[in-house]
Scaffold this motif. Structure first.
Motif, PDB file in Angstrom:
ATOM      1  N   ALA A 115      14.100 -36.645  52.726  1.00  0.00           N
ATOM      2  CA  ALA A 115      14.308 -35.681  51.647  1.00  0.00           C
ATOM      3  C   ALA A 115      15.257 -34.563  52.057  1.00  0.00           C
ATOM      4  O   ALA A 115      15.903 -33.956  51.208  1.00  0.00           O
ATOM      5  N   GLY A 116      15.335 -34.278  53.356  1.00  0.00           N
ATOM      6  CA  GLY A 116      16.289 -33.252  53.794  1.00  0.00           C
ATOM      7  C   GLY A 116      15.673 -31.945  54.260  1.00  0.00           C
ATOM      8  O   GLY A 116      16.377 -30.942  54.345  1.00  0.00           O
ATOM      9  N   PHE A 117      14.390 -31.950  54.589  1.00  0.00           N
ATOM     10  CA  PHE A 117      13.767 -30.692  55.035  1.00  0.00           C
ATOM     11  C   PHE A 117      13.450 -30.672  56.526  1.00  0.00           C
ATOM     12  O   PHE A 117      12.933 -29.697  57.034  1.00  0.00           O
ATOM     13  N   HIS A 118      13.744 -31.777  57.247  1.00  0.00           N
ATOM     14  CA  HIS A 118      13.344 -31.854  58.645  1.00  0.00           C
ATOM     15  C   HIS A 118      14.332 -31.181  59.601  1.00  0.00           C
ATOM     16  O   HIS A 118      13.985 -30.899  60.735  1.00  0.00           O
ATOM     17  N   HIS A 119      15.587 -30.967  59.159  1.00  0.00           N
ATOM     18  CA  HIS A 119      16.600 -30.463  60.100  1.00  0.00           C
ATOM     19  C   HIS A 119      17.289 -29.224  59.549  1.00  0.00           C
ATOM     20  O   HIS A 119      17.417 -29.065  58.336  1.00  0.00           O
ATOM     21  N   GLN A 120      17.773 -28.405  60.484  1.00  0.00           N
ATOM     22  CA  GLN A 120      18.476 -27.171  60.090  1.00  0.00           C
ATOM     23  C   GLN A 120      19.872 -27.488  59.568  1.00  0.00           C
ATOM     24  O   GLN A 120      20.557 -28.363  60.109  1.00  0.00           O
ATOM     25  N   LEU A 121      20.277 -26.735  58.577  1.00  0.00           N
ATOM     26  CA  LEU A 121      21.560 -26.967  57.930  1.00  0.00           C
ATOM     27  C   LEU A 121      22.747 -26.761  58.880  1.00  0.00           C
ATOM     28  O   LEU A 121      23.864 -27.187  58.598  1.00  0.00           O
ATOM     29  N   SER A 122      22.490 -26.115  60.032  1.00  0.00           N
ATOM     30  CA  SER A 122      23.571 -25.907  60.995  1.00  0.00           C
ATOM     31  C   SER A 122      23.998 -27.225  61.644  1.00  0.00           C
ATOM     32  O   SER A 122      25.076 -27.312  62.214  1.00  0.00           O
ATOM     33  N   THR A 123      23.161 -28.245  61.540  1.00  0.00           N
ATOM     34  CA  THR A 123      23.529 -29.523  62.154  1.00  0.00           C
ATOM     35  C   THR A 123      24.312 -30.373  61.162  1.00  0.00           C
ATOM     36  O   THR A 123      24.105 -30.292  59.949  1.00  0.00           O
ATOM     37  N   LEU A 124      25.194 -31.210  61.710  1.00  0.00           N
ATOM     38  CA  LEU A 124      25.956 -32.134  60.863  1.00  0.00           C
ATOM     39  C   LEU A 124      25.008 -33.128  60.205  1.00  0.00           C
ATOM     40  O   LEU A 124      25.150 -33.496  59.047  1.00  0.00           O
ATOM     41  N   LYS A 125      23.989 -33.556  60.983  1.00  0.00           N
ATOM     42  CA  LYS A 125      23.103 -34.574  60.440  1.00  0.00           C
ATOM     43  C   LYS A 125      22.345 -34.073  59.210  1.00  0.00           C
ATOM     44  O   LYS A 125      22.138 -34.825  58.264  1.00  0.00           O
ATOM     45  N   ALA A 126      21.981 -32.790  59.193  1.00  0.00           N
ATOM     46  CA  ALA A 126      21.272 -32.264  58.017  1.00  0.00           C
ATOM     47  C   ALA A 126      22.193 -32.233  56.807  1.00  0.00           C
ATOM     48  O   ALA A 126      21.796 -32.595  55.702  1.00  0.00           O
ATOM     49  N   ARG A 127      23.437 -31.822  57.015  1.00  0.00           N
ATOM     50  CA  ARG A 127      24.378 -31.727  55.878  1.00  0.00           C
ATOM     51  C   ARG A 127      24.642 -33.113  55.284  1.00  0.00           C
ATOM     52  O   ARG A 127      24.650 -33.287  54.070  1.00  0.00           O
ATOM     53  N   LEU A 128      24.846 -34.101  56.175  1.00  0.00           N
ATOM     54  CA  LEU A 128      25.121 -35.452  55.675  1.00  0.00           C
ATOM     55  C   LEU A 128      23.868 -36.088  55.076  1.00  0.00           C
ATOM     56  O   LEU A 128      23.942 -36.880  54.135  1.00  0.00           O
ATOM     57  N   GLU A 129      22.714 -35.728  55.620  1.00  0.00           N
ATOM     58  CA  GLU A 129      21.450 -36.250  55.103  1.00  0.00           C
ATOM     59  C   GLU A 129      21.248 -35.815  53.645  1.00  0.00           C
ATOM     60  O   GLU A 129      20.912 -36.616  52.771  1.00  0.00           O
ATOM     61  N   ILE A 130      21.478 -34.531  53.410  1.00  0.00           N
ATOM     62  CA  ILE A 130      21.236 -33.999  52.073  1.00  0.00           C
ATOM     63  C   ILE A 130      22.219 -34.588  51.069  1.00  0.00           C
ATOM     64  O   ILE A 130      21.835 -35.019  49.984  1.00  0.00           O
ATOM     65  N   ARG A 131      23.465 -34.684  51.482  1.00  0.00           N
ATOM     66  CA  ARG A 131      24.487 -35.285  50.610  1.00  0.00           C
ATOM     67  C   ARG A 131      24.173 -36.778  50.388  1.00  0.00           C
ATOM     68  O   ARG A 131      24.208 -37.266  49.269  1.00  0.00           O
ATOM     69  N   GLY A 132      23.835 -37.477  51.487  1.00  0.00           N
ATOM     70  CA  GLY A 132      23.565 -38.918  51.391  1.00  0.00           C
ATOM     71  C   GLY A 132      22.401 -39.212  50.469  1.00  0.00           C
ATOM     72  O   GLY A 132      22.467 -40.112  49.626  1.00  0.00           O
ATOM     73  N   ASN A 133      21.342 -38.446  50.609  1.00  0.00           N
ATOM     74  CA  ASN A 133      20.145 -38.670  49.788  1.00  0.00           C
ATOM     75  C   ASN A 133      20.493 -38.747  48.303  1.00  0.00           C
ATOM     76  O   ASN A 133      20.012 -39.612  47.581  1.00  0.00           O
ATOM     77  N   LEU A 134      21.360 -37.825  47.881  1.00  0.00           N
ATOM     78  CA  LEU A 134      21.674 -37.734  46.446  1.00  0.00           C
ATOM     79  C   LEU A 134      22.520 -38.907  45.966  1.00  0.00           C
ATOM     80  O   LEU A 134      22.684 -39.101  44.769  1.00  0.00           O
ATOM     81  N   MET A 135      23.084 -39.685  46.888  1.00  0.00           N
ATOM     82  CA  MET A 135      24.015 -40.753  46.502  1.00  0.00           C
ATOM     83  C   MET A 135      23.319 -42.083  46.228  1.00  0.00           C
ATOM     84  O   MET A 135      23.959 -43.036  45.797  1.00  0.00           O
ATOM     85  N   PHE A 136      21.994 -42.162  46.502  1.00  0.00           N
ATOM     86  CA  PHE A 136      21.365 -43.489  46.486  1.00  0.00           C
ATOM     87  C   PHE A 136      21.157 -44.106  45.105  1.00  0.00           C
ATOM     88  O   PHE A 136      21.205 -45.320  44.971  1.00  0.00           O
ATOM     89  N   GLU A 137      20.921 -43.284  44.072  1.00  0.00           N
ATOM     90  CA  GLU A 137      20.764 -43.887  42.736  1.00  0.00           C
ATOM     91  C   GLU A 137      22.017 -44.648  42.335  1.00  0.00           C
ATOM     92  O   GLU A 137      21.958 -45.793  41.888  1.00  0.00           O
ATOM     93  N   ALA A 138      23.174 -43.970  42.513  1.00  0.00           N
ATOM     94  CA  ALA A 138      24.430 -44.596  42.114  1.00  0.00           C
ATOM     95  C   ALA A 138      24.668 -45.863  42.933  1.00  0.00           C
ATOM     96  O   ALA A 138      25.061 -46.903  42.404  1.00  0.00           O
ATOM     97  N   LEU A 139      24.382 -45.760  44.232  1.00  0.00           N
ATOM     98  CA  LEU A 139      24.566 -46.919  45.110  1.00  0.00           C
ATOM     99  C   LEU A 139      23.673 -48.078  44.690  1.00  0.00           C
ATOM    100  O   LEU A 139      24.097 -49.228  44.649  1.00  0.00           O
ATOM    101  N   GLN A 140      22.421 -47.757  44.404  1.00  0.00           N
ATOM    102  CA  GLN A 140      21.495 -48.825  44.011  1.00  0.00           C
ATOM    103  C   GLN A 140      21.950 -49.462  42.708  1.00  0.00           C
ATOM    104  O   GLN A 140      21.890 -50.676  42.541  1.00  0.00           O
TER     105      GLN A 140
END
Lengths: 421, 491
Positions: free
Chosen positions: B51-76
């Protein structure tokens, strides 16, 4: 347009249980259908090319395919109809009480089969490595004993060159000999219990005769190898726990698991049939009828048998009960509970009808050479029987005549060692 | 030919990158050293869309996680892989744990996680009825979910190859050199591929590949996660993904309702030395069981059908390392893609595309880009009437080969014809052999179909490529030790 067919009796599974049950129903003039997912009758017997079948039922020693052929011929002669290559995907009881199977096959697509009575005879499946959570990697070369048996005996494929067999169930023992005959070296059979899980005659004929070591109270604690199995690690057990300091390695490229059978009841459960946790099979009354009216069960789908001969006998008995029901006799109402008590893993059937003689089947939890099985009701011992060889691997049976089962009240069975008397 | 881009590694990161690039007028090649795609780190993924709450926004992985999460409906919608937003909840059992939950909640709010909610005991038990009633509170994020990770990779690659990406499996990068702005990549078996740009998405071996290209030196540390799968009949299956309160290095051991109806418990998180060590252990199983039974008491070892383990590729700083190489020209590093890499993967593909653009790769959109895959039929999801119609077109639709998961011959043939010619390839593409009997009944039947379709003799088929041969030959190939057998008969 989905086509429908109507039968008086529909049997699911064309193994020994299904064929023998269907023969009885068709012989009595009932319009009987047997459905099986395979292209040929016989079920798992077809891959059991060893002998030792039929000593009791046919009074001669047959191979699995021979036994299958005989029971299939009897069914054909009795006028049983067959639907091979057909998988039943659901059983439903309609609101009017009619039973309705949905089946799939290459030849006919989707078919609805309606029947007045359904006999479950789907047999069992093998417990797997995954069920036991055996540690290690997941390379190729790990098979259940039955899967390896199919590869070797039906497909003509060698599963490996050097094998270790985990568990001493009968299929594993038979496979130890079969692999040896195919030129595959069997390094050991590993069994966690202090006694073998399979029949004594199989220990002698399949292991001892070929000098294959049986490691009792040992456990397979690791499977090694990336692409293909490279070795296993085995450790002795102390009070059921592996002694890892004393573990040792056996190089091999194949591991066979023969660690028990599970009645295959997913279809039954989806149809609303209540299962017995002790057997994995349906709870049945003395008519072999499950909790869903009109659905009966027999053979290994009900409880795992040690001999196919017993499966055939049980199936015939169950089929006679089906006929009685079709002739209009009452169902399970008026029946009383049956319970397995000390030293017994289970009893089948789970209910009895007063006045009606019944054969009960049991599995022991203990090993002894002098056991006494007792039936007790309302504080009175109705019957007792001595057994000279009691093993968890060997099924026990007890006929209780209707003359002894006259009264209502719970019927309890227990097993005790003879010397306690 | 000279490709515009060579992507090394067909896991989620590489597949997502290749798929993203397939919409442009480019020649892209996807190189995979295993026999099928997604067979490395991705295959053993837990399948959580975080969901995007496990990591701090200062990390690249958190930023990509949050963006990626929102992309899954369209992908599916486009690719049709199994995915469901079940929601994720974190359950706390002490006041100390509640303090951590508060921090997670605040982090989630700061990260912009949609619908993030602090929950009291009643609310949590209402959200998840299987939860241990001793729970005292927690948090809930409705946007989390579950996915079948290998199916996701298969769909990405299938769509990418339909749009012109060239897939080469069994291609292990062994050497690389650069001349006249073109990378020459040689495989260990002597094959060669030339490309102007290279993307290093080699997962556990990204450090080795980086070295081969003379790029940055770094070390990928494998961190093992063991998982156990419960039968679809398990009464413990929750409605939502249930997390414990996380520890320092992992999100903890969880209970996951997979999209396909089974329940998964795990993963553990332990540093290992060997990048091939995917063995499961008895100790970890006990650990997992005791952890998850605290979350959902109904979990029972009786329901176990299999276990597996995967390795997370971890960088020293625990973050993703996605950047243009400063040492090797036209070379993009996509390394350290551990959790939440799966969730982030669609955003990773986009991010890498932008890096390539910044390095001078011209990106012209294709006029004809067929993103959507034709919907796949699966017997288990079809009505009897629909199945009857499928049967009239192809009778193999009503021939059930895998009884536990109800997989038809038609589905298996489709998998084989799409290039999944190993037993595991068919299994992960169709689910045949994934159920409670674990292939005990169907493996030989599937082998027969693969053999029929490919012409490869049954005894030469493999479980997962390489040296994973399923058989040792045909009956009669091995000499029988007659002395021993005869000795047996005499005894």
């Amino acid at each position: 347009m989905i086509q429908e067919e109507k039968y008086e009796v529909a049997v699911i599974g064309a193994g020994a249980a299904g064929l023998c049950a269907a023969t009885v129903c068709a012989s009595a003039g009932r319009n009987t259908l047997v459905v099986d997912r395979e292209e040929h009758p016989g079920g798992i017997l077809r891959q059991c090319i060893h002998s030792g079948f039929g000593l009791r039922y046919f009074k001669e020693e047959l191979t699995g395919p021979e036994y299958a052929e005989r029971v299939a011929e009897k069914a054909e002669r009795a006028g049983v109809r067959f639907r091979f290559g057909t998988t039943v995907v659901s059983i439903r009881r309609e609101t009017d009480g009619a039973l309705c199977l949905t089946s799939l096959s290459t030849a006919e697509g989707v078919r609805i089969i309606r029947a007045d009575a359904v006999i479950l005879a789907m047999g069992c499946r093998e417990r797997t490595r995954g069920n036991l959570a055996v540690p290690g990697s997941r390379p190729a070369g790990v098979f259940t004993a039955g899967a390896a048996q199919r590869l070797l005996n039906i497909e003509g494929i060698l599963p490996g060159k050097k094998a270790v067999i985990a568990g001493s169930g009968d299929i594993g023992l038979i496979m130890a000999r079969r692999l040896t005959w195919a030129g595959i070296r069997v390094e050991a059979v590993v069994e966690i219990m202090p006694y073998p899980a399979g029949l004594t005659r199989n220990i002698v004929q399949c292991l001892d005769d070929f000098h294959i070591p049986l490691l009792l109270e040992h456990s397979l604690v690791n499977i090694l190898g990336h692409g293909r199995v490279e070795a296993v690690e085995v450790a002795p057990l102390s009070r059921g726990v592996p002694v890892t300091e004393r573990k040792f390695r056996i190089d091999c490229d194949t591991v066979l698991f023969s660690v028990g059978l599970i009645p295959e009841n997913e279809l039954s459960a989806e149809a609303g049939v209540e299962l017995n946790p002790a057997t994995g099979g349906p709870l049945v009354d003395s008519s072999y009828e499950t909790g869903v009216p009109g659905i009966f069960a027999c053979g290994n789908v009900l409880h795992v048998h040690d001999l196919v001969d017993f499966v055939s006998e049980e199936a015939e008995h169950a089929a006679r009960m089906v006929l009685r029901r079709l002739d209009g006799s009452d169902g399970g109402s008026g029946q009383f509970p049956v319970r397995a008590e000390s030293n017994l893993k289970y009893v089948v059937p789970n209910r009895f009808l007063p006045g009606c003689g019944t054969r009960f089947a049991f599995r022991s939890l203990i090993v002894c050479d002098d056991g006494v099985l007792e039936a007790e009701q309302n504080g009175k011992i109705l019957l007792s029987k001595r057994f000279s060889c009691v093993r968890p691997a060997e099924m026990l049976t007890l006929e209780v005549p209707g003359s002894l089962l006259k009264e209502p009240g719970e019927l309890k069975f227990r097993l005790r060692k003879g010397e306690e008397i | 030919m000279v490709y515009d881009v060579a992507v090394i590694g067909a896991g989620v990161s590489g597949a997502s990158t290749a798929w993203r690039l397939s919409r442009y007028q480019l020649h892209t090649v996807l190189l995979e050293w295993r026999s099928d795609v997604g067979f490395g780190v991705s295959k053993a993924n837990s399948g959580i869309i975080h969901a995007g709450f496990h990591h701090q926004l200062s990390t690249l992985k958190a930023r990509l996680e949050i963006r990626g999460n929102l992309m899954f409906e369209a992908l599916q919608h486009e690719l049709g892989f199994p995915f469901r937003r079940t929601g994720i909840l974190v359950a706390a059992f002490s006041r100390e744990e509640m303090a951590t939950v508060h921090k997670l909640y605040e982090q989630g709010i700061a990260n912009g996680v949609p619908g993030m909610e602090m929950c009291g005991r009643e609310r949590l038990l209402q959200l998840e009825k299987k939860l241990n009633p001793e729970v005292i509170g927690g948090c809930f994020a409705p946007g989390g979910g579950t996915i079948e990770p290998y199916r996701y990779v298969f769909s990405l690659v299938e769509s990418a190859t339909r749009n012109g990406v060239c897939l080469k499996c069994d291609f292990e990068v062994a050497e690389a050199s650069r001349a006249e702005d073109v990378w020459r990549i040689r495989s260990s078996s002597g094959a060669e591929v030339r490309a102007r740009y290279v993307v290093n998405a080699a997962g556990l071996f990204a450090d080795r590949v980086s070295g081969i290209f003379g790029a940055e030196e770094f070390t990928i540390h494998p961190r093992k996660g063991e998982e156990y799968l419960l039968d679809r009949s398990s009464a413990a299956r929750p409605e939502r993904v249930v997390f414990p309160v996380p520890g320092a290095h992992s999100k903890g051991v969880l209970v996951i309702p997979t999209v396909e109806g089974t329940t998964m418990i795990g993963p553990t998180s332990d540093a290992v030395d060997d990048k091939f060590d995917t063995a499961a252990s008895a100790e970890q199983m006990q650990r997992i069981l005791s952890h998850v039974r605290n979350l959902i008491p109904g979990v029972s070892p009786r329901d176990l059908i299999t276990s597996f383990a995967g390795l997370r590729p971890v960088m020293d700083n625990e973050d993703f390392y996605i950047a243009l190489s400063e040492k090797a020209p036209a070379f993009v590093q996509v390394a350290g893609i551990q959790s939440p890499g799966l969730t982030a993967s669609p955003a990773i593909g986009e991010y890498v595309k932008d890096l390539l653009k910044s390095a001078g790769l011209p990106l012209l959109e294709k006029v004809h880009f067929a993103v959507e895959l034709a919907p796949r039929h699966e017997v288990r999801h079809e009505s009897p009437a629909a199945l009857d119609r499928l049967h009239s077109g192809n009778p193999a639709w009503t021939h059930i080969v895998c009884r536990c998961e109800k997989i038809s011959e038609a589905e298996i043939v489709e998998a084989v014809r799409k290039g999944h010619t190993t037993l595991d390839g068919v299994k992960f593409y169709t689910r045949a052999g994934m159920g409670r009997c674990q292939g005990g009944f169907c493996a030989a039947r599937i082998m027969r179909i693969i053999s029929r379709e490919t012409g490869i003799p049954m005894e030469e088929l493999t479980k997962k490529g390489g040296n994973s041969r399923l058989a040792a030959g045909r009956l009669g190939d091995l000499p029988v030790n007659t002395a021993e057998v005869r000795g047996g008969e005499g005894a």
